[in-house]
Design a protein around this motif. Structure first.
Motif: not given
Length: 257
Positions: A145-146, A160-163, A197-198
């Motif tokens: 999952v993002f 962008h910042t992706e987790n 989670y982020a």
């Protein structure tokens, strides 16, 4: 923090609540006067959105993707149909907590998303005014999952910042999970089933006129869709293999402040 319910959608009855949602149609991103700008919604997506790919039943929303020839639009005919809805002009908010429960079919090329865009884009066109992706998934990665933010400046000066989070063994995106976003003035956090989670608390725009915490200091609205193909997962874009129809099912969405 953020415990007062200000908006909710529980999908009662047998039709979409038109007071809460807009239905989007087609494959093209359009200008304000309805002229074609770019196909694939700017992401090389291969689906055509229709109102007929939505179903409300048994207390949930089902967005149904099908492999079928879509109506022709500006000389292009897509091989898939799906659906997209949003609350633009009907509901937006600044800061708070978004909680929803959902599941989605798996398979190469599926791209379910629950996300947010600015109501008025006060800092300029995408992505200068920001984008907040509460939940995205790649159908070929059934346990991933993002959560992402887009910012930085007008495309192509954007970043962008992706987790990424991994669901526990035996628990894929095709099972119901509770996804959550906490949006504060100086940070944005993501949770799954109550577990964080982020968290991001820094984003700097290339445009010096956009000072932190901008652009995430303005009202945003909600979007829900199921895309097929597209640039989010280029490894699947030319190898779309899910069993159709594929379904993105939403149980509820709630917003708290």
């Amino acid at each position: 923090m953020y415990e007062t319910l200000i908006w909710e959608e529980t999908f009662p009855g047998c039709s979409l609540n038109e007071h809460n949602w807009n239905r989007r149609v087609g494959n093209w991103q359009l200008s304000s006067d309805g002229q074609p700008v770019v196909p694939g919604w700017g992401n090389r997506e291969q689906q055509y959105y229709t109102p007929h790919n939505l179903e409300v039943s048994d207390g949930t929303l089902k967005i149904i993707a099908r492999q079928e020839d879509a109506p022709e639009q500006f000389g292009i005919r897509c091989p898939y149909t799906s659906a997209r809805i949003d609350t633009h002009g009907k509901f937006s908010f600044q800061y708070g907590r978004v909680v929803f429960r959902a599941r989605c079919s798996v398979g190469n090329g599926l791209w379910p998303a629950v996300w947010m865009l600015p109501e008025d884009s006060v800092y300029g066109p995408w992505a200068a005014s920001g984008e907040i992706d509460i939940y995205e998934a790649k159908g070929r990665l059934s346990q991933s999952v993002f959560g992402t933010i887009h910012f930085g400046g007008v495309c192509p000066q954007n970043t962008h910042t992706e987790n990424q989070a991994q669901l526990p063994d035996g628990q894929g995106i095709d099972q119901f999970h509770i996804y959550e976003l906490i949006w504060e003035p100086d940070s944005i956090s993501w949770l799954i089933d109550g577990v964080p989670y982020a968290k991001v608390n820094q984003w700097d725009s290339i445009d010096q006129r956009i000072k932190y915490p901008a652009p995430f200091d303005q009202p945003f609205y909600l979007l829900v869709n199921l895309a097929i193909g597209g640039s989010f997962d280029l490894e699947s874009a030319q190898n779309i293999t899910p069993q159709f129809p594929a379904i993105f099912e939403i149980d509820y969405i709630r917003v708290y402040q």
